[in-house]
Design a protein around this motif. Structure first.
Motif, short mmCIF file in Angstrom:
data_model
loop_
_atom_site.label_atom_id
_atom_site.label_comp_id
_atom_site.label_asym_id
_atom_site.label_seq_id
_atom_site.Cartn_x
_atom_site.Cartn_y
_atom_site.Cartn_z
N PHE A 114 1.00 -1.17 0.17
CA PHE A 114 -0.07 0.07 -0.05
C PHE A 114 0.81 1.52 -0.10
N SER A 115 1.73 1.27 0.79
CA SER A 115 2.72 2.09 0.88
C SER A 115 3.62 2.75 -0.36
N VAL A 116 3.92 1.68 -0.86
CA VAL A 116 4.82 1.88 -2.38
C VAL A 116 3.94 2.13 -3.54
N ALA A 117 2.73 1.61 -3.23
CA ALA A 117 1.80 1.91 -4.54
C ALA A 117 0.99 3.32 -4.36
N ASN A 118 1.03 3.81 -3.18
CA ASN A 118 0.49 5.16 -2.84
C ASN A 118 1.26 6.24 -3.29
N ALA A 119 2.63 5.85 -3.72
CA ALA A 119 3.44 7.04 -4.43
C ALA A 119 3.22 7.05 -5.66
N TRP A 120 2.50 6.30 -6.44
CA TRP A 120 2.38 5.99 -7.94
C TRP A 120 1.16 6.00 -8.43
N PHE A 121 0.16 5.72 -7.74
CA PHE A 121 -1.26 5.55 -8.08
C PHE A 121 -2.40 6.31 -7.26
N PRO A 122 -3.36 6.55 -7.74
CA PRO A 122 -4.34 6.98 -7.04
C PRO A 122 -4.95 6.25 -5.65
N LEU A 123 -5.70 7.01 -4.90
CA LEU A 123 -5.82 6.19 -3.66
C LEU A 123 -6.92 4.81 -3.97
N LEU A 124 -7.70 5.01 -4.63
CA LEU A 124 -8.47 3.82 -5.11
C LEU A 124 -7.73 2.70 -5.54
N THR A 125 -6.95 3.12 -6.49
CA THR A 125 -6.06 1.78 -7.08
C THR A 125 -5.01 1.27 -6.10
N THR A 126 -4.60 2.21 -5.34
CA THR A 126 -3.51 1.80 -4.41
C THR A 126 -4.19 0.78 -3.30
N THR A 127 -5.50 1.05 -2.90
CA THR A 127 -6.13 0.27 -1.89
C THR A 127 -6.68 -1.33 -2.72
N ALA A 128 -6.88 -0.98 -3.98
CA ALA A 128 -7.10 -2.36 -4.75
C ALA A 128 -5.92 -3.23 -4.71
N VAL A 129 -4.83 -2.28 -5.35
CA VAL A 129 -3.38 -3.30 -5.19
C VAL A 129 -3.05 -3.96 -3.70
N ALA A 130 -3.35 -3.48 -2.61
CA ALA A 130 -3.08 -3.92 -1.31
C ALA A 130 -3.85 -4.88 -1.16
N LEU A 131 -5.19 -4.80 -1.33
CA LEU A 131 -6.36 -5.99 -1.20
C LEU A 131 -5.97 -7.05 -2.07
N ALA A 132 -5.38 -6.70 -3.11
CA ALA A 132 -5.08 -7.98 -4.15
C ALA A 132 -3.78 -8.70 -3.75
N SER A 133 -2.98 -8.08 -3.04
CA SER A 133 -1.61 -8.69 -2.58
C SER A 133 -2.18 -9.43 -1.25
N ALA A 134 -3.12 -9.12 -0.56
CA ALA A 134 -3.89 -9.94 0.71
C ALA A 134 -4.55 -11.28 0.15
N VAL A 135 -5.33 -11.05 -1.06
CA VAL A 135 -5.75 -12.24 -1.78
C VAL A 135 -4.85 -12.97 -2.13
N ALA A 136 -3.74 -12.71 -2.90
CA ALA A 136 -2.82 -13.65 -3.55
C ALA A 136 -1.97 -14.22 -2.37
N LEU A 137 -1.77 -13.59 -1.15
CA LEU A 137 -1.30 -14.22 -0.08
C LEU A 137 -2.08 -15.40 0.45
N ALA A 138 -3.43 -14.99 0.63
CA ALA A 138 -4.29 -16.13 1.09
C ALA A 138 -4.32 -17.30 0.39
N VAL A 139 -4.26 -17.24 -1.19
CA VAL A 139 -4.40 -18.13 -2.10
C VAL A 139 -3.08 -18.86 -1.96
#
Length: 233
Positions: free
Chosen positions: A58-83
């Motif tokens: 989330f912190s890394v993506a926040n420097a490059w993407f809008p907030l909504l995209t950043t949140t989606a990327v962080a959630l996608a990483s959590a889902v990938a880890l769960a899988v």
């Protein structure tokens, strides 16, 4: 009355007791050290990484993407880890999916407020609530670690009547309160400074390492209580 006319050797073979194989003594493994046992309960170093990766992403993506995209990327990483934890490591569903729930709640708050720093708000306030609960239990002379030990043993022992046992849980509960208070102070200071990147660093530094040390102190209090009240030492 009939007589057994078989040879004596055959009669002995029939009446002799059937030999039973004696099981080989099981090899005992040396007990794990307290630190290793606690680390295993917390998921090991891999569990430590799983907990912190979405916040770092989330912190890394926040420097490059809008907030909504950043949140989606962080959630996608959590889902990938769960899988990965479910499919590769064969962990339980509850343990593997817990990270998704936490990131989803943090992400929802962040999108609602429109502030990236609010991604860490749940953890900050959770540390404050834990600090207050621990301090209140000390003031009430019912330290939380002692209540937990008593609950695990069916509340059959008058642990508060033993001065040394009560003192041990005062120490353990007090140490836990200091850890959570320090975690809250550091993260709240960074939150007020709007330092989103440093909040991710603080989450790592004040997370697993301090929790492991705190758990060691709690285990010490548990063992002291067991020796005095159950084993009578």
């Amino acid at each position: 009355m009939t007589m057994d006319l078989r040879p004596r050797q055959e009669q002995d073979a029939v009446t002799a007791p059937v030999p039973v194989a004696t099981p080989e003594p099981a090899t005992t493994q040396p007990p794990a050290s307290p630190g290793a046992a606690i680390l295993a309960q917390l998921g090991g170093w891999q569990g430590f990484l799983y907990t912190n990766i979405p916040a770092i992403v989330f912190s890394v993506a926040n420097a490059w993407f809008p907030l909504l995209t950043t949140t989606a990327v962080a959630l996608a990483s959590a889902v990938a880890l769960a899988v990965y934890r479910l499919a590769v490591r064969k962990e339980k569903v509850l343990a593997a999916s817990g990270g998704i729930i936490g990131v989803a709640i943090a992400g929802a708050i962040t999108v609602w407020t429109g502030s990236p720093r609010d991604f860490f708000l749940v953890g900050i306030w959770a540390a404050l609530v834990a600090t207050v609960a621990l301090v209140v239990s000390l003031v009430a002379r019912r330290p939380l670690t002692g209540l937990a030990w008593s609950w695990f043993h069916g509340r059959r022992y008058a642990w508060r009547d033993d001065r040394r046992t009560l003192r041990a849980h005062d120490v353990a509960t007090g140490f836990a309160a200091v850890v959570f208070a320090g975690r809250f102070a550091v993260n709240q200071t960074l939150y007020l400074a709007d330092a989103t990147g440093w909040l991710a660093v603080a989450k790592v530094v004040t997370g697993m390492p301090l929790t492991a040390v705190m758990a060691l102190v709690v285990v010490w209090a548990f063992r002291r209580s067991t020796k005095r009240l159950i084993k009578g030492r």
